[in-house]
Design an enzyme around this catalytic site. Structure first.
Site: not given
Length: 377
Positions: A75-76, A144, A172, A193-194, A232, A318
């Site tokens: 996200g960052t 968040n 979120q 994704g997490h 990659t 964070c």
């Protein structure tokens, strides 16, 4: 006196959700693909097929065209790429309760939020109409820390009426509430994704139809992602993110009902113990509550609950390791009480006994900890 519990229950899903089994399976399968997606031989083509299937799935789930889904490390990076790529020559207006990844942008002004945590649309309209260059507005879909949901469609309409672009941090919200980029009216949307049960290390920037094909990259590299992000691709993480997104979206309605009922039980018990829930009057994510216990430092609460076997947080992951007043809660006008809040965010895998156990631990903690004036200066 508290003793260290042998059992640990994880209630910090907004920092990172537990990985979903389907995501782990997809990661394992993708990790066995030897080729590089940029190679033209059959192994490369197989890797490319995994990558593009994930891209098509993510784009479809969040209402974007596949060619406008740019994979990132999370996200960052997605937020920073969106802001850097669209801010040129524009005023950057950032909501007061945004994530630090967005607040770190070179901003021109901060948009205030109301006492319930919702972006102040009247203030935004005044700022947009004040003159000067057109703006890039950054407004998150769901906060968040509090789970408060912004009326992004209304924000988008205001922005576009004044020639402004809108970037939405939906990190979120993704997998927890239904949305599509075109439905929101956003020009760009960041996801990670997490936050919905995928692996750490994969995210995406979704772009509105057709206008940002030439968005400049932060990482030039070898021209991957249509020249928008070099390097990659992290194929196992991307495949896992796509699998998690499919699972999260498919079960979203039932999960919201289940977690929302449990969140309400936690809040009722916390209020009875002397706490208050931040943003309770606004629309919120079903899994999230920010509980203020006046006079008790957030760090003291975290330690007490951890010893009792419950993992929660004091806000953004964070900022871990530097527990301080929440800028989100300060923006909502909580003053010193902003240093007395913990965030409970229920994961997709939560069970009812986890919730009742937490209620028991929180109630005992609230009764045991002495209140202190000016808990966090």
């Amino acid at each position: 006196m508290s003793t260290l519990s042998d059992r640990f229950t994880y209630l910090d899903a907004n920092a990172a959700e537990p990985i979903r089994p389907e995501a782990l399976e997809a990661m394992t399968q993708a990790a066995l693909v030897a080729g590089n997606p940029a190679s033209v031989h059959r192994a490369g083509r197989k890797a490319r097929a995994v990558l593009e299937t994930a891209r098509e799935d993510i784009a479809a789930l969040f209402g974007a065209a596949a060619e406008n889904c740019v994979f990132t490390s999370g996200g960052t990076e997605a937020n920073v790429l969106a802001i850097a790529g669209q801010a040129g020559g524009r005023r950057v207006l950032v909501g007061a309760s945004e994530h630090d990844a967005v607040r770190a942008a070179t901003l021109s002004a901060t948009i205030p939020v109301r006492a319930d945590g919702v972006l102040d649309l009247a203030a935004l309209e005044r700022m947009l109409a004040a003159g000067g260059p057109p703006a890039l507005v950054c407004a998150m879909l769901a906060n968040n820390e509090t789970g408060v949901i912004n009326p992004v469609r209304e924000i988008a309409d205001l922005c576009h009426a004044h020639g402004a672009l809108l970037h939405v941090d939906a990190v979120q919200a993704a997998g927890r509430i239904a949305f599509g980029i075109e439905e929101l009216g956003a020009d760009s949307v960041a996801i990670s994704g997490h936050k919905f049960g995928g692996p750490k290390g994969a995210g995406a920037l979704l772009l509105a139809g057709g206008r940002f094909h030439a968005i400049p990259p932060l990482l030039a590299g070898g021209g991957q992602e249509q020249g928008r992000r070099g390097g990659t691709p992290a194929l196992p993480a991307i495949a896992g993110m796509a699998a998690a997104a499919r699972g999260a979206v498919a079960g979203m309605t039932a999960q919201a009902a289940r977690l929302g009922a449990w969140r309400d039980r936690i809040e009722a018990a916390a209020v009875a113990a002397g706490a208050r829930a931040c943003g309770a009057g606004a629309a919120r994510l079903a899994n999230t509550t920010s509980l203020v216990l006046p006079g008790r430092r957030a760090q003291t609460q975290l330690i007490a609950l951890d010893m009792a076997g419950y993992g929660v947080s004091a806000g953004s992951a964070c900022s871990s390791g530097k527990v301080a007043r929440s800028h989100v809660l300060e923006a909502m006008g909580l003053g010193a009480d902003a240093g007395c809040a913990i965030r409970v965010s229920l994961p997709w895998s939560a069970r009812e006994d986890d919730v009742q156990g937490f209620i028991n631990a929180y109630t005992a903690m609230a009764a045991r900890l002495p209140a202190q004036a000016g808990a966090l200066a």
